[in-house]
Design a protein around this motif. Structure first.
Motif, PDB file in Angstrom:
ATOM      1  N   LYS A 149       8.999  -9.025  -3.299  1.00  0.00           N
ATOM      2  CA  LYS A 149       7.548  -8.890  -3.415  1.00  0.00           C
ATOM      3  C   LYS A 149       6.837 -10.062  -2.724  1.00  0.00           C
ATOM      4  O   LYS A 149       7.298 -11.202  -2.819  1.00  0.00           O
ATOM      5  N   PRO A 150       5.724  -9.782  -2.053  1.00  0.00           N
ATOM      6  CA  PRO A 150       4.973 -10.873  -1.422  1.00  0.00           C
ATOM      7  C   PRO A 150       4.291 -11.743  -2.470  1.00  0.00           C
ATOM      8  O   PRO A 150       3.892 -11.264  -3.530  1.00  0.00           O
ATOM      9  N   LYS A 151       4.155 -13.033  -2.162  1.00  0.00           N
ATOM     10  CA  LYS A 151       3.517 -13.985  -3.077  1.00  0.00           C
ATOM     11  C   LYS A 151       2.082 -14.315  -2.669  1.00  0.00           C
ATOM     12  O   LYS A 151       1.288 -14.782  -3.479  1.00  0.00           O
ATOM     13  N   TRP A 152       1.772 -14.087  -1.409  1.00  0.00           N
ATOM     14  CA  TRP A 152       0.442 -14.441  -0.903  1.00  0.00           C
ATOM     15  C   TRP A 152       0.080 -13.508   0.239  1.00  0.00           C
ATOM     16  O   TRP A 152       0.927 -13.166   1.061  1.00  0.00           O
ATOM     17  N   GLU A 164       5.572 -10.859   7.272  1.00  0.00           N
ATOM     18  CA  GLU A 164       4.486 -11.817   7.101  1.00  0.00           C
ATOM     19  C   GLU A 164       4.222 -12.485   8.454  1.00  0.00           C
ATOM     20  O   GLU A 164       5.149 -13.024   9.068  1.00  0.00           O
ATOM     21  N   SER A 185       2.685  -9.506  -7.620  1.00  0.00           N
ATOM     22  CA  SER A 185       3.043 -10.924  -7.569  1.00  0.00           C
ATOM     23  C   SER A 185       2.176 -11.724  -6.600  1.00  0.00           C
ATOM     24  O   SER A 185       2.381 -12.932  -6.440  1.00  0.00           O
ATOM     25  N   ILE A 186       1.231 -11.066  -5.935  1.00  0.00           N
ATOM     26  CA  ILE A 186       0.339 -11.785  -5.021  1.00  0.00           C
ATOM     27  C   ILE A 186      -0.584 -12.677  -5.836  1.00  0.00           C
ATOM     28  O   ILE A 186      -1.327 -12.209  -6.707  1.00  0.00           O
ATOM     29  N   LYS A 187      -0.536 -13.980  -5.560  1.00  0.00           N
ATOM     30  CA  LYS A 187      -1.224 -14.964  -6.398  1.00  0.00           C
ATOM     31  C   LYS A 187      -2.700 -15.114  -6.058  1.00  0.00           C
ATOM     32  O   LYS A 187      -3.509 -15.504  -6.908  1.00  0.00           O
ATOM     33  N   ARG A 238      10.994  -9.965   5.540  1.00  0.00           N
ATOM     34  CA  ARG A 238      11.539 -10.015   4.178  1.00  0.00           C
ATOM     35  C   ARG A 238      11.953  -8.618   3.724  1.00  0.00           C
ATOM     36  O   ARG A 238      11.182  -7.661   3.839  1.00  0.00           O
TER      37      ARG A 238
END
Length: 454
Positions: A197-200, A170, A408-410, A158
């Motif tokens: 930005k990574p989400k997880w 990832e 933004s990492i949930k 990404r």
């Protein structure tokens, strides 16, 4: 169970290599050389503390030397798997490795001829033939496209700014997401889009180059205008050591725009970097990876004289006109800039603008620290030039931008590993992450192994 070996960029900025052992496949994320301090550079010559033939795949976040420069040594040590990256990353890696091999061969030849090496005979770190064998293993991947590496492992690249083609990676390993940040770019870069930005992230491997700093408000235009006027008044030379990838093209663009807006006069500008010229061509080849329009690209290239031979380097040095020269390398560790310095660093009408991060042990760092004389090609030269520094042009995100990138990492990562930073930056960034997120953060030592059980 997964074993993670930190083979580089642990407790230091360069030499990025993270080896991931799984029950299905073994992955090396990035394969860079150490730069800077002598004790780090000497590690490059030592065998890796793993079985190189056990590596199945190399994944590249981007093409910089400290992330790709060890690849030919890996191949000569027995690696024969795929080297995977985006098309611009592999194109840049090819350029950098070919240029690096040529420099290694030339420096070994010069050291043997002049007798200034303690090794007899001096040998190149790797050769052009080694690089050709390495390039044959390159395999392109599309950004945002998940690819299967084995039955239960896949990877996705990404975009993360920084340089052309750069990504974070990832890697999904048995339903756990390993995120390797690579080098994160700036959100308001003039040439590149903001990083995704990574989400997880179950396990996050995070760069920390500027983990303890906030970049100054960008005033590079004012500094360039000031230095151009000073150079013209003194009838001298403004030397700008620059990384050939991104930084050089960014400087070209800024200087052209200043002229285009009538903010600086039509002072001769020379770009002297064969590698930089090759990378410049990639901006035309990969238009979807940057913001520069075809019209702007052509106008910029027409305005700046591109040096295409070593003979013209000497002609440029002898040119009596006030002038600007942009040349590699960025930390003054090699490249054409050294030739200019041997003739111009002892002149009071020479101005040197150092841009961005200068690693420990490099000539750039020593010049920043006010060294009185500098060693180049075995000889010492008095430093009478005036040294300037600008960090706002860094291609690395600063502390606030790094924190924004992970915002933004949930989920709550099971472990964050901080790499690619000097000790003060690592410690400061670790503290910040704990304060803001209360995540578990670890700063691994060089050659440390972590066993992750899940």
């Amino acid at each position: 169970m997964v074993k993670v070996h930190f083979l580089g960029a642990a407790g230091t900025v360069t030499g990025s290599k993270i080896f991931i052992e799984t029950q299905e496949i073994n992955i090396l994320v990035d394969c860079g050389v150490f730069q800077g301090k002598k004790e780090l550079r000497e590690i490059n010559w030592l065998p890796l503390p793993i079985d190189v033939t056990s590596i199945d795949i190399v994944l590249l976040t981007h093409g910089h030397l400290d992330h790709t420069g060890y690849l030919p040594r890996l191949v000569t040590s027995g690696f024969n798997g795929s080297i995977i990256g985006t098309a611009p990353t592999l194109a840049i890696a090819r350029i950098i490795l070919m240029d690096s091999a040529k420099i290694h061969e030339e420096e070994a030849e010069k050291a043997n001829k002049d007798g200034y090496s303690r090794h007899n005979p001096a040998k190149p770190f790797y050769t052009l033939k080694d690089v050709e064998r390495t390039i044959a293993l390159f395999k392109e991947v599309e950004a945002e496209q998940a690819i299967s590496l084995s039955d239960h492992i896949k990877s996705t690249f990404r975009p993360n700014g920084h340089i052309l083609g750069s990504t974070f990676i990832e890697v999904d390993i048995f339903e756990k997401k390993f995120v390797f940040s690579g080098d994160i770019g700036r959100p308001k870069d003039i040439l590149l889009d903001a990083p995704i930005k990574p989400k997880w992230a179950d396990f996050l491997f995070m760069e920390s180059t500027y983990g303890n700093k906030i970049h100054p408000k960008e005033e590079v235009e004012e500094l360039l205008i000031k230095l151009v006027k000073k150079t013209i008044m003194e009838r001298g030379t403004l030397l700008i050591p620059s990384f050939a990838v991104e930084r050089l093209q960014s400087l070209m663009y800024r200087l052209w725009k200043l002229y285009d807006k009538n903010k600086i006069p039509n002072i001769p500008i020379f770009m002297d970097s064969p590698m930089g010229n090759n990378v410049l061509n990639l901006f035309e080849k990969f238009p979807n990876w940057h913001k520069l329009s075809p019209k702007e690209y052509r106008a910029m290239c027409r305005h700046i004289t591109i040096i295409d031979s070593f003979r013209k380097t000497w002609e440029t040095i002898d040119d009596p006109r006030p002038k600007i020269v942009i040349a590699g390398s960025g930390m003054v560790t090699g490249g054409r800039i050294l030739t200019y310095l041997t003739k111009l660093i002892d002149k009071r009408n020479t101005n040197i603008l150092l841009v961005g991060y200068m690693a420990e042990g490099t000539r750039g760092r020593k010049l920043l620290e006010g060294i009185g004389e500098v060693k180049i090609y075995g000889r010492y030269y008095k430093v009478k030039a005036t040294i300037y520094h600008d960090e706002s042009l860094s291609a690395h995100a600063d502390q606030a931008e790094l924190l924004s990138w992970i915002s933004s990492i949930k989920n709550i990562p099971e472990q964050v590993f901080l790499v690619h930073g000097e000790s003060e930056a690592l410690d400061a960034f670790s503290t910040k992450i704990k304060e803001q997120h209360n995540w578990s953060v670890k700063i691994p030592d060089l050659f440390e192994t972590s066993t992750l059980v899940f």
